[in-house]
Motif scaffolding. Structure first.
Motif, PDB file in Angstrom:
ATOM      1  N   ASP A 193      26.530  89.433 -19.676  1.00  0.00           N
ATOM      2  CA  ASP A 193      25.172  89.096 -20.132  1.00  0.00           C
ATOM      3  C   ASP A 193      25.188  87.831 -20.977  1.00  0.00           C
ATOM      4  N   GLN A 194      26.209  87.707 -21.834  1.00  0.00           N
ATOM      5  CA  GLN A 194      26.331  86.511 -22.665  1.00  0.00           C
ATOM      6  C   GLN A 194      26.592  85.275 -21.826  1.00  0.00           C
ATOM      7  N   GLU A 195      27.484  85.401 -20.823  1.00  0.00           N
ATOM      8  CA  GLU A 195      27.790  84.263 -19.947  1.00  0.00           C
ATOM      9  C   GLU A 195      26.549  83.829 -19.177  1.00  0.00           C
ATOM     10  N   LYS A 196      25.727  84.786 -18.759  1.00  0.00           N
ATOM     11  CA  LYS A 196      24.498  84.446 -18.032  1.00  0.00           C
ATOM     12  C   LYS A 196      23.492  83.751 -18.948  1.00  0.00           C
ATOM     13  N   ARG A 197      23.429  84.225 -20.207  1.00  0.00           N
ATOM     14  CA  ARG A 197      22.520  83.558 -21.150  1.00  0.00           C
ATOM     15  C   ARG A 197      22.940  82.110 -21.373  1.00  0.00           C
ATOM     16  N   GLU A 198      24.262  81.897 -21.491  1.00  0.00           N
ATOM     17  CA  GLU A 198      24.761  80.540 -21.670  1.00  0.00           C
ATOM     18  C   GLU A 198      24.464  79.676 -20.451  1.00  0.00           C
ATOM     19  N   TYR A 199      24.608  80.261 -19.289  1.00  0.00           N
ATOM     20  CA  TYR A 199      24.322  79.522 -18.052  1.00  0.00           C
ATOM     21  C   TYR A 199      22.835  79.145 -17.995  1.00  0.00           C
ATOM     22  N   ARG A 200      21.998  80.104 -18.390  1.00  0.00           N
ATOM     23  CA  ARG A 200      20.542  79.844 -18.372  1.00  0.00           C
ATOM     24  C   ARG A 200      20.174  78.772 -19.394  1.00  0.00           C
ATOM     25  N   ARG A 201      20.911  78.755 -20.521  1.00  0.00           N
ATOM     26  CA  ARG A 201      20.652  77.724 -21.537  1.00  0.00           C
ATOM     27  C   ARG A 201      21.010  76.338 -21.007  1.00  0.00           C
ATOM     28  N   ARG A 202      22.112  76.262 -20.234  1.00  0.00           N
ATOM     29  CA  ARG A 202      22.530  74.974 -19.676  1.00  0.00           C
ATOM     30  C   ARG A 202      21.637  74.539 -18.524  1.00  0.00           C
ATOM     31  N   HIS A 203      20.981  75.502 -17.865  1.00  0.00           N
ATOM     32  CA  HIS A 203      20.124  75.198 -16.710  1.00  0.00           C
ATOM     33  C   HIS A 203      18.742  75.783 -16.993  1.00  0.00           C
ATOM     34  N   SER A 204      17.998  75.123 -17.826  1.00  0.00           N
ATOM     35  CA  SER A 204      16.720  75.671 -18.289  1.00  0.00           C
ATOM     36  C   SER A 204      15.699  75.842 -17.176  1.00  0.00           C
ATOM     37  N   ASN A 205      15.930  75.164 -16.021  1.00  0.00           N
ATOM     38  CA  ASN A 205      14.961  75.245 -14.932  1.00  0.00           C
ATOM     39  C   ASN A 205      15.243  76.413 -13.987  1.00  0.00           C
ATOM     40  N   ILE A 206      16.233  77.244 -14.282  1.00  0.00           N
ATOM     41  CA  ILE A 206      16.588  78.351 -13.395  1.00  0.00           C
ATOM     42  C   ILE A 206      16.050  79.655 -13.972  1.00  0.00           C
ATOM     43  N   SER A 207      15.357  80.430 -13.140  1.00  0.00           N
ATOM     44  CA  SER A 207      14.809  81.706 -13.600  1.00  0.00           C
ATOM     45  C   SER A 207      15.753  82.857 -13.291  1.00  0.00           C
ATOM     46  N   LYS A 208      16.386  82.820 -12.127  1.00  0.00           N
ATOM     47  CA  LYS A 208      17.299  83.896 -11.713  1.00  0.00           C
ATOM     48  C   LYS A 208      18.722  83.371 -11.684  1.00  0.00           C
ATOM     49  N   VAL A 209      19.627  84.088 -12.349  1.00  0.00           N
ATOM     50  CA  VAL A 209      21.016  83.639 -12.455  1.00  0.00           C
ATOM     51  C   VAL A 209      21.909  84.518 -11.589  1.00  0.00           C
ATOM     52  N   SER A 210      22.679  83.890 -10.708  1.00  0.00           N
ATOM     53  CA  SER A 210      23.654  84.594  -9.890  1.00  0.00           C
ATOM     54  C   SER A 210      24.991  84.644 -10.629  1.00  0.00           C
ATOM     55  N   THR A 211      25.618  85.812 -10.638  1.00  0.00           N
ATOM     56  CA  THR A 211      26.933  85.936 -11.288  1.00  0.00           C
ATOM     57  C   THR A 211      27.946  85.021 -10.623  1.00  0.00           C
ATOM     58  N   PHE A 212      27.844  84.850  -9.297  1.00  0.00           N
ATOM     59  CA  PHE A 212      28.744  83.946  -8.587  1.00  0.00           C
ATOM     60  C   PHE A 212      28.611  82.515  -9.112  1.00  0.00           C
ATOM     61  N   ASP A 213      27.375  82.085  -9.392  1.00  0.00           N
ATOM     62  CA  ASP A 213      27.166  80.733  -9.919  1.00  0.00           C
ATOM     63  C   ASP A 213      27.810  80.577 -11.297  1.00  0.00           C
ATOM     64  N   VAL A 214      27.654  81.617 -12.127  1.00  0.00           N
ATOM     65  CA  VAL A 214      28.244  81.599 -13.468  1.00  0.00           C
ATOM     66  C   VAL A 214      29.764  81.488 -13.374  1.00  0.00           C
ATOM     67  N   ILE A 215      30.345  82.268 -12.484  1.00  0.00           N
ATOM     68  CA  ILE A 215      31.800  82.273 -12.317  1.00  0.00           C
ATOM     69  C   ILE A 215      32.291  80.923 -11.820  1.00  0.00           C
ATOM     70  N   TYR A 216      31.621  80.379 -10.819  1.00  0.00           N
ATOM     71  CA  TYR A 216      32.113  79.144 -10.196  1.00  0.00           C
ATOM     72  C   TYR A 216      32.045  77.962 -11.157  1.00  0.00           C
ATOM     73  N   GLU A 217      31.023  77.912 -11.991  1.00  0.00           N
ATOM     74  CA  GLU A 217      30.849  76.755 -12.865  1.00  0.00           C
ATOM     75  C   GLU A 217      31.926  76.684 -13.952  1.00  0.00           C
ATOM     76  N   ASP A 218      32.468  77.836 -14.359  1.00  0.00           N
ATOM     77  CA  ASP A 218      33.492  77.888 -15.394  1.00  0.00           C
ATOM     78  C   ASP A 218      34.856  78.001 -14.712  1.00  0.00           C
ATOM     79  N   GLU A 219      35.647  76.931 -14.776  1.00  0.00           N
ATOM     80  CA  GLU A 219      36.919  76.895 -14.042  1.00  0.00           C
ATOM     81  C   GLU A 219      37.865  78.011 -14.461  1.00  0.00           C
ATOM     82  N   GLN A 220      37.910  78.308 -15.763  1.00  0.00           N
ATOM     83  CA  GLN A 220      38.808  79.363 -16.236  1.00  0.00           C
ATOM     84  C   GLN A 220      38.334  80.736 -15.772  1.00  0.00           C
ATOM     85  N   LEU A 221      37.021  80.964 -15.842  1.00  0.00           N
ATOM     86  CA  LEU A 221      36.453  82.228 -15.400  1.00  0.00           C
ATOM     87  C   LEU A 221      36.654  82.413 -13.895  1.00  0.00           C
TER      88      LEU A 221
END
Length: 392
Positions: A259-287
């Protein structure tokens, strides 16, 4: 206190680590003191102890020894010194940790790189001093090291009296690690545009993806292939159960709060309403690396179950009839008829309703019902064997 143990308190960056050497010369490190030194609260400390005992590798290096103060005989969790670097390496440094608790991140890096050496020097007669093991010059908060904690940083000689040479060496070091810095910058700068704001070129009616987008979709396709294979095994019911297992395991093992990772992703992409977990994972190289390794391990563990048991059972019969239909459909009908002949009480309608209620499906084939029902699977096997014997 156990007289066979040599217990020592070892100072490390102002923290006290407690460890003991047994009669065989093996060094055992008190997990509680390491957690306290790194600044973990009681809840995080409790989670780390659980993770160590659940981990199939780390658990091999676990023992309980009385390391309490004074005459206390309280048994505390200790870890074999050789296992300490592996344990610390499994504590992931996430972007959220870097931003919200940089002091803990810096400490964790110090512990990952140097704690074992200091403890070994205290017990095993290593002649190196603490200053040798922990160089006087040690850049704190190096951004590349924070982003890529598993990269071994090249050793920098001591030029404490020659500041110009130190600066030249640092400049050269950063130049040599340019590719890592580039990767880090790209990660922070939203390397893959996965939302609809990115214009997509079209050529002949087909969408033309950028190289970054193509890499993302290739990764997603490969990931889905593994998830689909696992969903067909007897260990999981569907794709969602596979993904839920992966996400829960990563949360428990690496402390990733989705939930925290998704909130951070939404903060970085303010124009996105729905967050995919796959998108969150892919954007963070370590994750992404953690997720890929976990998925690969899970598949390797269950790959033998990913073969459809019913298809393996029916294959010899299908080959006898030269059945080339999809899923050996024609041969399956023969087997279902034989099952009903052997047991007229099989109620397929009732079994289908139960399956749909349990797994949330809208429709299901008989073969899938059989796969999830051990009793039916035995009857399926028996029916195939009888038909094979009748044909001889």
């Amino acid at each position: 206190m156990n007289s066979e143990l040599i217990v020592k308190d070892v100072e490390f960056h102002g923290d006290i680590l407690r460890a003991a050497q047994d009669s065989d010369g093996k060094v055992w490190v008190g997990v509680r003191w390491v957690c306290q030194g790194m600044g973990f609260d009681n809840e995080r400390m409790k989670n780390e102890r659980k993770k160590i005992q659940r981990d199939i590798v780390l658990n091999e290096g676990v023992k309980f020894y009385p390391l309490g103060s004074g005459n206390s005989d309280t048994q505390v969790l200790c870890l074999d010194l050789d296992y300490v670097p592996l344990w610390l390496a499994k504590i992931a440094i996430t972007p959220t940790m870097q931003r919200e608790n940089p002091e803990l991140v810096n400490k964790l890096i110090d512990y990952q790189l140097k704690a074992k050496d200091v403890l070994a020097a205290a017990f095993l007669g290593n002649k190196k001093t603490t200053e040798d093991i922990i160089p006087v010059y040690k850049p704190q908060g190096n951004m590349i090291q924070l982003q890529f904690p598993d990269i071994q940083m090249p050793t920098i000689p001591d030029y404490s009296n020659r500041l110009d040479e130190i600066n030249n060496k640092i400049d050269k070091l950063y130049a040599e690690m340019g590719k890592f810095a580039t990767a880090m910058i790209n990660t922070n700068a939203d390397p893959v545009k996965l939302n609809n704001t990115t214009p997509v070129k079209k050529e002949g009616g087909k969408k033309i993806l950028s190289s970054a987008e193509q890499e993302y979709y290739d990764w997603k396709r490969r990931t889905n292939e593994f998830v689909d294979k696992l969903s067909e095994s007897s260990k999981f019911t569907d794709r969602n159960s596979v993904l839920k297992y992966l996400y829960d395991y990563i949360n428990k093992t690496y402390g990733i709060v989705w939930d925290q990772e998704k909130r951070e992703y939404r903060r970085r992409h303010s124009n996105i309403s729905k967050v995919s977990t796959f998108d969150v994972i892919y954007e963070d190289e370590q994750l992404r690396s953690i997720f890929d390794c976990t998925l690969a391990d899970l598949y390797d563990k269950h790959k033998n179950y990913c073969k459809d048991q019913t298809m393996l059972i029916i294959q010899p019969l299908a080959e006898r009839y030269n059945d080339s239909s999809n899923g050996y459909m024609h041969t399956c009908r023969r087997v279902y008829a034989k099952m009903n002949e052997l047991d007229p009480n099989i109620n397929w309608k009732s079994l289908e309703k139960r399956y749909i209620s349990k797994y949330g499906k809208t429709a299901v084939r008989k073969i899938k019902i059989i796969e999830k029902n051990p009793e039916l699977l035995k009857k399926f096997q028996k029916a195939v064997n009888i038909i094979l014997a009748e044909g001889k």
